[in-house]
Design a protein around this motif. Structure first.
Motif, PDB file in Angstrom:
ATOM      1  N   LEU A   1     107.129   1.325 -74.961  1.00  0.00           N
ATOM      2  CA  LEU A   1     108.295   2.204 -74.952  1.00  0.00           C
ATOM      3  C   LEU A   1     107.938   3.664 -75.194  1.00  0.00           C
ATOM      4  O   LEU A   1     108.808   4.527 -75.158  1.00  0.00           O
ATOM      5  N   ASP A   2     106.653   3.945 -75.461  1.00  0.00           N
ATOM      6  CA  ASP A   2     106.228   5.334 -75.610  1.00  0.00           C
ATOM      7  C   ASP A   2     106.233   6.075 -74.276  1.00  0.00           C
ATOM      8  O   ASP A   2     106.318   7.305 -74.234  1.00  0.00           O
TER       9      ASP A   2
ATOM     10  N   ARG B   1     109.596   4.399 -68.890  1.00  0.00           N
ATOM     11  CA  ARG B   1     109.802   3.015 -69.316  1.00  0.00           C
ATOM     12  C   ARG B   1     110.922   2.938 -70.356  1.00  0.00           C
ATOM     13  O   ARG B   1     111.751   2.022 -70.337  1.00  0.00           O
ATOM     14  N   ARG B   2     110.949   3.898 -71.266  1.00  0.00           N
ATOM     15  CA  ARG B   2     111.989   3.907 -72.282  1.00  0.00           C
ATOM     16  C   ARG B   2     113.358   4.151 -71.655  1.00  0.00           C
ATOM     17  O   ARG B   2     114.361   3.540 -72.041  1.00  0.00           O
TER      18      ARG B   2
ATOM     19  N   TYR C   1     114.434   0.931 -70.132  1.00  0.00           N
ATOM     20  CA  TYR C   1     114.858  -0.019 -71.167  1.00  0.00           C
ATOM     21  C   TYR C   1     116.265   0.323 -71.652  1.00  0.00           C
ATOM     22  O   TYR C   1     117.138  -0.551 -71.767  1.00  0.00           O
ATOM     23  N   ASP C   2     116.494   1.605 -71.937  1.00  0.00           N
ATOM     24  CA  ASP C   2     117.816   2.024 -72.400  1.00  0.00           C
ATOM     25  C   ASP C   2     118.883   1.776 -71.334  1.00  0.00           C
ATOM     26  O   ASP C   2     120.027   1.421 -71.655  1.00  0.00           O
TER      27      ASP C   2
END
Length: 224
Positions: free
Chosen positions: A15-16, A20-21, A24-25
């Motif tokens: 998630l860094d 990608r984060r 995900y959100d």
């Protein structure tokens, strides 16, 4: 021999990566599973890039994968099922989704102390303590950032029509084992938060649903 499950460290590291984060959100913000094309278009990414990062999140156990035909057609000529993603139930060390078991423990301990000291029932004391805490949180935040306040408490609020649903329960494991007590505590906490924030047009009620917090926030009924 099956591969080792992904570690919490690698899941957090995944998630860094900013894209990608964001993915995900985006997925966790949707009730229904999300397809690659939908995510790519919404976030302005190339489909190939979105697919790569979504699969990485699935490899880390942060998303689950399912297949379905979006058109609803079946049989020959219906085409291949689409690959869809939804947030998994996996909990990692940094609490994704966020949990607040320490807070629950503090409230329970305070309620037991109150009950021994005053003779009040532990359940009533717990509800009162939760309501007081919620009121303090709401008073500090005010009425203009209800969603942000709920997000900060770990509830992952989502607006659905006129209601606010809470996708995450910060006390999930406790609620599975002690449903009535923990859901009552949750209700008191959110009722207190609404009162403290001055959200007179909203009310909280118990509305248990799989995959959601047991509390739902809806418009308060008009008073004549």
């Amino acid at each position: 021999m099956s591969p080792n499950p992904p570690s919490d460290i690698s899941a957090v590291s995944a998630l860094d990566e900013p894209a990608r984060r964001r993915l995900y959100d985006y997925v966790r913000g949707h009730r229904d599973p999300v397809g690659r094309d939908d995510a790519a278009e919404a976030l302005g990414m190339a489909r190939q890039t979105a697919a790569f990062h979504l699969d990485k999140l699935a490899d880390e156990g942060l998303l689950t994968v399912e297949f379905a035909r979006r058109t609803g057609r079946t049989g020959p000529g219906a085409g291949r099922p689409a690959k869809l993603y939804r947030r998994s139930d996996r909990e990692v060390a940094v609490q994704l989704p966020e949990r607040s078991y320490e807070l629950a423990g503090q409230l329970l301990a305070q309620a037991l102390d109150d009950a021994e000291r005053t003779g009040e029932s532990p359940r009533r004391s717990l509800d009162r303590r939760a309501r007081d805490l919620g009121a303090a949180i709401g008073a500090e935040a005010g009425p203009d950032d209800l969603l942000g306040t709920l997000e900060g408490c770990g509830y992952e609020p989502r607006v659905e029509g006129t209601d606010i649903t809470l996708v995450n329960c910060p006390f999930h494991a406790l609620a599975q084992q002690h449903t009535a007590m923990v859901c009552g505590m949750n209700l008191g906490l959110i009722e207190g938060l609404l009162d403290g924030a001055g959200c007179a047009g909203r009310r909280a009620r118990l509305a248990p649903e799989d995959g959601y917090c047991c509390v739902r926030i809806e418009p308060a009924p008009a008073t004549g």
